[in-house]
Design a protein around this motif. Structure first.
Motif, mmCIF file in Angstrom:
data_model
loop_
_atom_site.group_PDB
_atom_site.id
_atom_site.type_symbol
_atom_site.label_atom_id
_atom_site.label_comp_id
_atom_site.label_asym_id
_atom_site.label_seq_id
_atom_site.Cartn_x
_atom_site.Cartn_y
_atom_site.Cartn_z
ATOM 1 N N MET A 73 -10.261 -3.834 1.904
ATOM 2 C CA MET A 73 -9.343 -3.356 0.857
ATOM 3 C C MET A 73 -7.889 -3.465 1.336
ATOM 4 O O MET A 73 -7.009 -3.886 0.579
ATOM 5 C CB MET A 73 -9.664 -1.909 0.500
ATOM 6 C CG MET A 73 -8.865 -1.391 -0.669
ATOM 7 S SD MET A 73 -9.570 0.061 -1.410
ATOM 8 C CE MET A 73 -8.783 1.346 -0.481
ATOM 9 N N ALA B 144 -5.293 1.473 4.065
ATOM 10 C CA ALA B 144 -6.749 1.659 3.956
ATOM 11 C C ALA B 144 -7.444 1.523 5.310
ATOM 12 O O ALA B 144 -8.440 2.204 5.566
ATOM 13 C CB ALA B 144 -7.312 0.651 2.958
ATOM 14 N N VAL B 145 -6.910 0.663 6.187
ATOM 15 C CA VAL B 145 -7.543 0.474 7.509
ATOM 16 C C VAL B 145 -7.606 1.801 8.260
ATOM 17 O O VAL B 145 -8.567 2.079 8.980
ATOM 18 C CB VAL B 145 -6.721 -0.539 8.347
ATOM 19 C CG1 VAL B 145 -7.280 -0.679 9.734
ATOM 20 C CG2 VAL B 145 -6.707 -1.887 7.681
ATOM 21 N N GLN C 246 -7.735 -5.980 -7.094
ATOM 22 C CA GLN C 246 -8.507 -5.438 -5.967
ATOM 23 C C GLN C 246 -10.001 -5.353 -6.315
ATOM 24 O O GLN C 246 -10.854 -5.795 -5.551
ATOM 25 C CB GLN C 246 -7.957 -4.043 -5.648
ATOM 26 C CG GLN C 246 -8.550 -3.350 -4.464
ATOM 27 C CD GLN C 246 -7.967 -3.794 -3.148
ATOM 28 O OE1 GLN C 246 -8.642 -4.510 -2.429
ATOM 29 N NE2 GLN C 246 -6.760 -3.400 -2.837
ATOM 30 N N GLU D 261 0.818 -1.209 0.000
ATOM 31 C CA GLU D 261 0.000 0.000 0.000
ATOM 32 C C GLU D 261 0.861 1.272 0.000
ATOM 33 O O GLU D 261 0.591 2.203 -0.736
ATOM 34 C CB GLU D 261 -0.905 0.013 1.238
ATOM 35 C CG GLU D 261 -1.984 -1.050 1.189
ATOM 36 C CD GLU D 261 -2.885 -0.980 2.398
ATOM 37 O OE1 GLU D 261 -3.981 -0.429 2.289
ATOM 38 O OE2 GLU D 261 -2.483 -1.483 3.466
ATOM 39 N N HIS E 71 -13.151 -7.404 -4.684
ATOM 40 C CA HIS E 71 -14.308 -6.722 -4.084
ATOM 41 C C HIS E 71 -15.608 -7.302 -4.632
ATOM 42 O O HIS E 71 -16.562 -7.523 -3.887
ATOM 43 C CB HIS E 71 -14.232 -5.216 -4.343
ATOM 44 C CG HIS E 71 -13.202 -4.539 -3.473
ATOM 45 N ND1 HIS E 71 -13.082 -3.193 -3.355
ATOM 46 C CD2 HIS E 71 -12.237 -5.061 -2.681
ATOM 47 C CE1 HIS E 71 -12.093 -2.901 -2.520
ATOM 48 N NE2 HIS E 71 -11.565 -4.023 -2.117
ATOM 49 N N PHE F 292 -15.290 -1.248 7.585
ATOM 50 C CA PHE F 292 -15.156 -2.643 7.162
ATOM 51 C C PHE F 292 -14.679 -2.714 5.712
ATOM 52 O O PHE F 292 -13.777 -3.490 5.375
ATOM 53 C CB PHE F 292 -16.488 -3.390 7.334
ATOM 54 C CG PHE F 292 -16.451 -4.797 6.808
ATOM 55 C CD1 PHE F 292 -15.707 -5.774 7.451
ATOM 56 C CD2 PHE F 292 -17.126 -5.150 5.645
ATOM 57 C CE1 PHE F 292 -15.651 -7.070 6.955
ATOM 58 C CE2 PHE F 292 -17.077 -6.433 5.145
ATOM 59 C CZ PHE F 292 -16.338 -7.392 5.801
ATOM 60 N N ALA G 65 -7.675 4.889 6.984
ATOM 61 C CA ALA G 65 -8.263 6.023 6.262
ATOM 62 C C ALA G 65 -9.530 6.616 6.905
ATOM 63 O O ALA G 65 -9.616 7.839 7.042
ATOM 64 C CB ALA G 65 -8.524 5.627 4.822
ATOM 65 N N PRO G 66 -10.526 5.789 7.325
ATOM 66 C CA PRO G 66 -11.760 6.403 7.847
ATOM 67 C C PRO G 66 -11.515 7.355 9.012
ATOM 68 O O PRO G 66 -12.206 8.346 9.165
ATOM 69 C CB PRO G 66 -12.598 5.189 8.296
ATOM 70 C CG PRO G 66 -12.077 4.052 7.524
ATOM 71 C CD PRO G 66 -10.619 4.323 7.315
ATOM 72 N N TYR H 158 -12.974 -0.509 4.025
ATOM 73 C CA TYR H 158 -11.561 -0.110 3.948
ATOM 74 C C TYR H 158 -10.658 -1.227 4.490
ATOM 75 O O TYR H 158 -9.557 -1.452 3.982
ATOM 76 C CB TYR H 158 -11.324 1.173 4.737
ATOM 77 C CG TYR H 158 -11.394 2.426 3.878
ATOM 78 C CD1 TYR H 158 -10.464 2.628 2.872
ATOM 79 C CD2 TYR H 158 -12.351 3.402 4.092
ATOM 80 C CE1 TYR H 158 -10.500 3.772 2.081
ATOM 81 C CE2 TYR H 158 -12.404 4.551 3.314
ATOM 82 C CZ TYR H 158 -11.472 4.728 2.310
ATOM 83 O OH TYR H 158 -11.494 5.851 1.532
ATOM 84 N N THR H 159 -11.137 -1.924 5.551
ATOM 85 C CA THR H 159 -10.326 -3.011 6.124
ATOM 86 C C THR H 159 -10.163 -4.141 5.115
ATOM 87 O O THR H 159 -9.065 -4.685 4.946
ATOM 88 C CB THR H 159 -10.971 -3.527 7.427
ATOM 89 O OG1 THR H 159 -11.164 -2.423 8.291
ATOM 90 C CG2 THR H 159 -10.098 -4.561 8.121
#
Lengths: 288, 206
Positions: B184, A212-213, A263, A71, A267, B179, A215-216, B181-182
């Motif tokens: 990903m 990404a984990v 990716q 990443e 998804h 979730f 980011a929020p 984002y996790t």
């Protein structure tokens, strides 16, 4: 066994095989899934792109670890190419003990690539003039605060044990006043300290490149302007790679852009599996 | 295939760790223990050469005896292993808590409370761009309803019940985004390893 029981009890090993297949296939079968650039990545790119050459430095903090390289490394490579191609000087630092080796590797990859096509000394990227890597320091809170007064007092020597006074670049970099933006490439909550201390106290602009984990958690800081731009996960890295490529700063796309096809496929697979699991659960509850 | 032995070591260790997906086995355990050992060795060497040696040992050797104070504070941490003097550990812990609280509380309050509260306030300027205005309103409603959900001093009935239920919806959207984002992030790590195996190791992709 009823059909709804079958779809709600798929063996995990079958899921692992499907995951592996869905990741590998896009590398061999031409699949092009368009990627849009998110506003936060565009904002970071635009900021770096608007900086005047050979003026203030960009400070890059390499705070990622080997396990998060897929990443964060493409972010580092794309960002370094962007800065070097625009003649924006870079000062690298690390407060994560795993950062130094990865930072040196990222610098070496980009510098070797750009210098292999350089025609003269002016075209070349030179250590000490165009960039300096100051290395790792323990006690990051105190270090981030102290760099607001003097970077040299925190890092009297660079990563390779050279005195920073020996570098022409460091003659004109005293503290955060000489830093246009600090971009933190992180796999843990290091950017929070930059926001709390460097941004809030000294007004330094802070950009982030995150797994990404994470980011929020950083969207609220983006909304308040405490973070000036953000690359989130492999997608953020792919977006920055795409922008750097489209603007002519790179001759080819990087590993994040090629990984994004896998990716997207994964998804899709996960969405299908979640829907199947819910259908199975719904019908098995109705039968009871 | 790569002629580089380090690439081979990386690839074989990757496969050893992946073998856990089938079931726990000796190869996985070997990879896991090797990782723990190497990581410990790396951290000890790094902290000695980049922190303890330049910041303490070299200073004491150079005659800066003021550095005896941090040395003593550090040594007091080990006092907990000797029951008679284990109370000494409170001194460095108190020092760290005092320093940490002093440095963190104002910064945390400014960066994560004042600025964030400021970010939720809707002003006429928010509506210069109508779309931004709508987002500002949604953020304002989301923050208020979520805070009401965590307000337990009154039973969630009537208007309080409706707003707290709206708060739950905002919280669930937040969980969903986290979730997503996790997923990903975890998939990205797997893609990275597969890219390594197919590229530098097997030479099947660029």
């Amino acid at each position: 066994m009823k059909w709804y029981e079958v779809i709600s009890k798929i063996d995990r090993r079958i899921i692992y095989i499907l995951l592996t297949l869905f990741i590998i296939l896009p590398f061999f079968v031409k699949v092009t899934i368009p990627q849009n650039v998110m506003p936060q990545t565009q904002k970071l790119f635009d900021f770096v792109d608007s900086l005047p050459p050979d003026d203030k430095v960009i400070m890059i903090a390499f705070e990622y670890s080997p396990q998060t390289m897929p990443e964060c490394r493409p972010m580092a490579i794309a960002l370094l190419k962007h800065c070097f191609m625009r003649n924006i000087p870079i000062v690298g630092v690390s407060f994560d003990p795993q950062g130094p080796g990865l930072a040196v590797e990222a610098f070496a990859t980009v510098v070797d690539e750009l210098n292999s096509t350089a025609l003269s000394r002016e075209d070349s990227i030179i250590y000490g003039e165009d960039y300096v890597y100051l290395g790792w320091k323990s006690g990051r809170l105190a270090a981030i605060l102290e760099m607001g007064e003097s970077i040299k007092s925190v890092f009297p020597r660079d990563h390779f044990r050279n005195s920073v006074d020996s570098f022409p670049l460091m003659q004109r970099v005293r503290n955060y006043k000489d830093v246009a933006i600090a971009i933190i490439l992180a796999a843990a909550d290091y950017p929070l300290d930059w926001i709390r201390y460097a941004q809030t106290r000294y007004g330094v602009k802070v950009g982030v490149g995150l797994t990404a984990v994470m980011a929020p958690k950083y969207y609220p800081f983006l909304q308040t302007g405490q973070v000036s731009g953000m690359m989130s996960g492999m997608k953020g890295a792919a977006e920055y790679e795409k922008l750097v490529f489209e603007h002519g700063y790179a001759t080819e796309l990087g590993t994040a852009e090629t990984g994004m096809n896998s990716q997207s496929m994964i998804h899709l697979l996960i969405i299908i599996l979640i829907i199947l699991g819910n259908i199975g659960y719904f019908f098995s509850r109705r039968k009871k | 295939m790569s002629p580089d032995p380090w690439i081979w070591i990386g690839a074989i260790l990757t496969l050893m760790i992946f073998s856990f997906l089938f079931k726990d086995n000796a190869f996985y355990k070997f990879g896991e223990h090797l990782f723990v050992g190497v990581a410990n060795g790396y951290f000890i060497a790094l902290y000695w050469h980049n922190s303890l040696k330049p910041n303490l040992y070299d200073q004491l050797v150079a005659g800066n005896f003021i550095y005896i104070i941090p040395l003593l504070l550090g040594l007091m941490y080990f006092a907990r292993f000797i029951p008679k003097i284990s109370w000494l550990v409170r001194i460095p812990i108190g020092f760290i808590i005092g320093w940490g609280a002093g440095i963190s509380i104002p910064a945390y309050f400014q960066a994560e409370i004042l600025r964030q509260v400021g970010g939720t306030i809707v002003t006429p300027e928010s509506f210069i761009n109508p779309l931004n205005g709508i987002w500002a309103l949604i953020i304002f409603i989301g923050v208020v309803c979520t805070l009401i959900y965590f307000f337990f001093s009154k039973e969630h009935k009537g208007i309080l019940g409706h707003t707290s239920r709206l708060g739950i919806i905002f919280i669930m959207i937040g969980f969903g985004a986290s979730f997503g984002y996790t997923v990903m992030a975890r998939v990205s790590l797997l893609i990275g390893r597969i890219q390594f195996l197919l590229g530098p190791w097997l030479g099947l992709i660029k």
